[in-house]
Each structure stands twice: as structure tokens, then as C-alpha cells.
Design a protein around this motif. Sequence first.
Motif, PDB file in Angstrom:
ATOM      1  N   PHE A 198     -13.004   7.996  20.688  1.00 21.91           N
ATOM      2  CA  PHE A 198     -14.769   7.732  21.891  1.00 21.91           C
ATOM      3  C   PHE A 198     -14.777   7.780  23.319  1.00 21.91           C
ATOM      4  CE2 PHE A 198     -14.431   5.185  18.292  1.00 21.91           C
ATOM      5  CZ  PHE A 198     -15.633   5.038  17.312  1.00 21.91           C
ATOM      6  N   GLU A 248     -12.937  13.980  16.979  1.00 19.82           N
ATOM      7  CA  GLU A 248     -14.211  12.687  18.425  1.00 19.82           C
ATOM      8  C   GLU A 248     -15.944  12.816  17.778  1.00 19.82           C
ATOM      9  OE1 GLU A 248     -14.486  15.269  22.305  1.00 19.82           O
ATOM     10  OE2 GLU A 248     -12.179  14.801  22.181  1.00 19.82           O
ATOM     11  N   HIS A 259     -19.499  11.141  19.049  1.00 23.15           N
ATOM     12  CA  HIS A 259     -19.724  11.579  20.865  1.00 23.15           C
ATOM     13  C   HIS A 259     -21.517  10.900  20.065  1.00 23.15           C
ATOM     14  CE1 HIS A 259     -17.531  14.149  23.212  1.00 23.15           C
ATOM     15  NE2 HIS A 259     -16.980  14.229  22.108  1.00 23.15           N
ATOM     16  N   GLY A 260     -21.494   9.926  21.516  1.00 23.59           N
ATOM     17  CA  GLY A 260     -23.160   9.363  21.102  1.00 23.59           C
ATOM     18  C   GLY A 260     -22.867   7.876  20.759  1.00 23.59           C
ATOM     19  N   ARG A 292     -17.025  16.207  16.069  1.00 21.32           N
ATOM     20  CA  ARG A 292     -16.117  16.895  16.440  1.00 21.32           C
ATOM     21  C   ARG A 292     -14.846  17.203  16.478  1.00 21.32           C
ATOM     22  NH1 ARG A 292     -17.900  17.576  22.459  1.00 21.32           N
ATOM     23  NH2 ARG A 292     -21.232  16.548  22.090  1.00 21.32           N
ATOM     24  N   ASP A 327     -11.003   6.749  27.952  1.00 23.58           N
ATOM     25  CA  ASP A 327     -10.835   6.670  26.251  1.00 23.58           C
ATOM     26  C   ASP A 327     -10.772   5.226  25.156  1.00 23.58           C
ATOM     27  OD1 ASP A 327     -11.931   9.908  26.121  1.00 23.58           O
ATOM     28  OD2 ASP A 327      -9.569  10.052  25.938  1.00 23.58           O
ATOM     29  N   PHE A 386     -23.780   9.244  14.952  1.00 22.24           N
ATOM     30  CA  PHE A 386     -22.769  10.180  15.890  1.00 22.24           C
ATOM     31  C   PHE A 386     -22.800  10.911  15.943  1.00 22.24           C
ATOM     32  CE2 PHE A 386     -20.584   6.537  13.478  1.00 22.24           C
ATOM     33  CZ  PHE A 386     -19.973   7.817  13.002  1.00 22.24           C
ATOM     34  N   GLU A 395     -15.611   8.655  27.018  1.00 22.20           N
ATOM     35  CA  GLU A 395     -15.689   7.955  28.393  1.00 22.20           C
ATOM     36  C   GLU A 395     -15.950   6.736  27.833  1.00 22.20           C
ATOM     37  OE1 GLU A 395     -18.722  11.050  29.657  1.00 22.20           O
ATOM     38  OE2 GLU A 395     -17.676  12.647  29.528  1.00 22.20           O
TER      39      GLU A 395
END
Length: 283
Positions: free
Chosen positions: A46, A16, A18-19, A7, A248, A4, A48
Amino acid sequence: MTAFEIRPIAGSLGAELHGLDLREPLAPATIDEIDRALCDHLVIFFPEQELDADQHLAFSRALGEVFTEHPPYLPTLEDHPEVVVLSGRAGGRADLWHTDITINPRPPKGSILYMKQAPAFGGDTMWANLYLAYDALSEPMKRYLGELTAVHDIRGSGGAVLVERSDETASPYSPLEEKPGPGVLTSAEHPVVRTHPVTGKQCLFVNPTFTSHIRHVSRAESNAILGYLYAHMVQPEFICRRRWSQGDVGIWDNRCTMHYAIADYGDADRVIHRTTLVGDVPA
Ligand code: SIN
């Protein structure tokens, strides 16, 4: 190469990730990387995600043993007693600075929040980095605090709360009036400065919601020390703030942070599902 992208969201703590799709089973190496990101950033998000209670629990179990000894002030899902549900409209507003369940002799390692319903605005959560708060103290103060222990109690802080809250009656975090159920742990004693079992770093470990008093000093001395620490711990430089969106997922390291859910969304609803991971005895 990690599974991931990380950020950071603030200079003090928070990132955060992401991925990842948390509905999917994650490889043990990815779980280790998430654990490492948690230790590095203290609270990780994380965005969405779309989790039902079973998927939320499966992800939580991959990260550790899931806590079941929820104190009586925390409502849970009927068919998933491991999952705490806080609905703002039903009074589930954690609008006091706290570290989760420090009334337990083994306070949780961390909590995993799924934002089921976010208000259109407001309802952010703030976290404080308690390593930074400890590091910023003078050496004599660190030495003094290093010798102290504090009692944490379900009846709350008994006068030591010097941080104002917005509504004395609405929150499940209000001091408990009725007797807790049998088998529920309601009081514990912890060092005022603890050492994180993974990072080996020291941090403050008192909070305005559950810390009743410091042992072996007078009530006046205890209130003065805790009052000073509570003001010190919430300096803006030690804090990050999350603007939530529905879906979230947020995980915080409960061993070195405290948090505050801002109750500024009026009659709108804000619903979270929260699982909690079993921790260790603070030392
Ligand atoms: C909690 O204190 O567990 C809830 C945090 C939140 O509602 O943001």
C-alpha cells in the motif's frame, strides 16, 4: 467491484493495492478483499501511507490477532510492545532468507511492515514464492519431502546455512548466544511441505535462518537436502523485489513465502515498524 485497484509487480508474486487510506477504519468487506488479495499475490503493498503506531496496530488488528511473543532478538517500541522496530543503523538488518518466527509452534500468518524511513537507494526486500518452488520439484522429490519434518530452532541452522550473508555480527537474525527469556518459545517441528490453510495449496516450509535440521536423517543428509532446497527456492523466477519509499506498507503471507532485506545502504538509515499476525499450526 473491489475497494482498491490491484497492480501486480512481478510474474511470480507481489502486487500494489491502490485507493485505500489505512488510517481510516475499513469495512469488513474491504478487509476480506485485502485478505483475498494477500492469498492471491502473497505479498501486497500500500504505497504512500502515513501511520502512527496506534493506526498501524488498529489496521493489523482488523486483519487478525496480533502476535505478542516476539523472540528476544527483536526490539519493540517501548509503549507498543506488539510493534517490532528494526533500524539498519542499530543492526536491525534482516539480510538472511527467512520466514518469520518459524521457531514458534504456530508461526505467524503474516507480517505488516510500515516503512518509517527508507534509504535514498538500496534496502530493497525480496520475497520468494514457496508454492512455485514446491510445484517445480519432480513428483518423486515431492513425495519424498512430503514425509519429512524439520526442526526450527532459535540457535539457527547449525551449519545448514548455505546462503551467504553479508555481515555475520550485525543482524538480530544472527544465532542467539545468550539464553532466551522465560516463556519464549524457541524451538518447533514443522512439516517440510505444508498445506496453506486457506488456499489448500502445498508449499515448501523450511528456511536457511531457522531450520536446524531435517528429522530422522543424518546431519550430512539433512545439510544436503536443505542446501539443495535453499538454492532451488531462490531462483529468480520465484522472486519479487520491492524498492521501498517512506510510508509504504507491505504485508506478506508468512505461510507460503520467505524474504530477505538487502543490506546494501551503507551508513544510511532504514527504519521499519512491523506487526505480526498469529498463525496456525502448520500441517
Ligand atoms: C523482516 O524480516 O521482518 C524485515 C523485512 C525488511 O526489513 O524488509
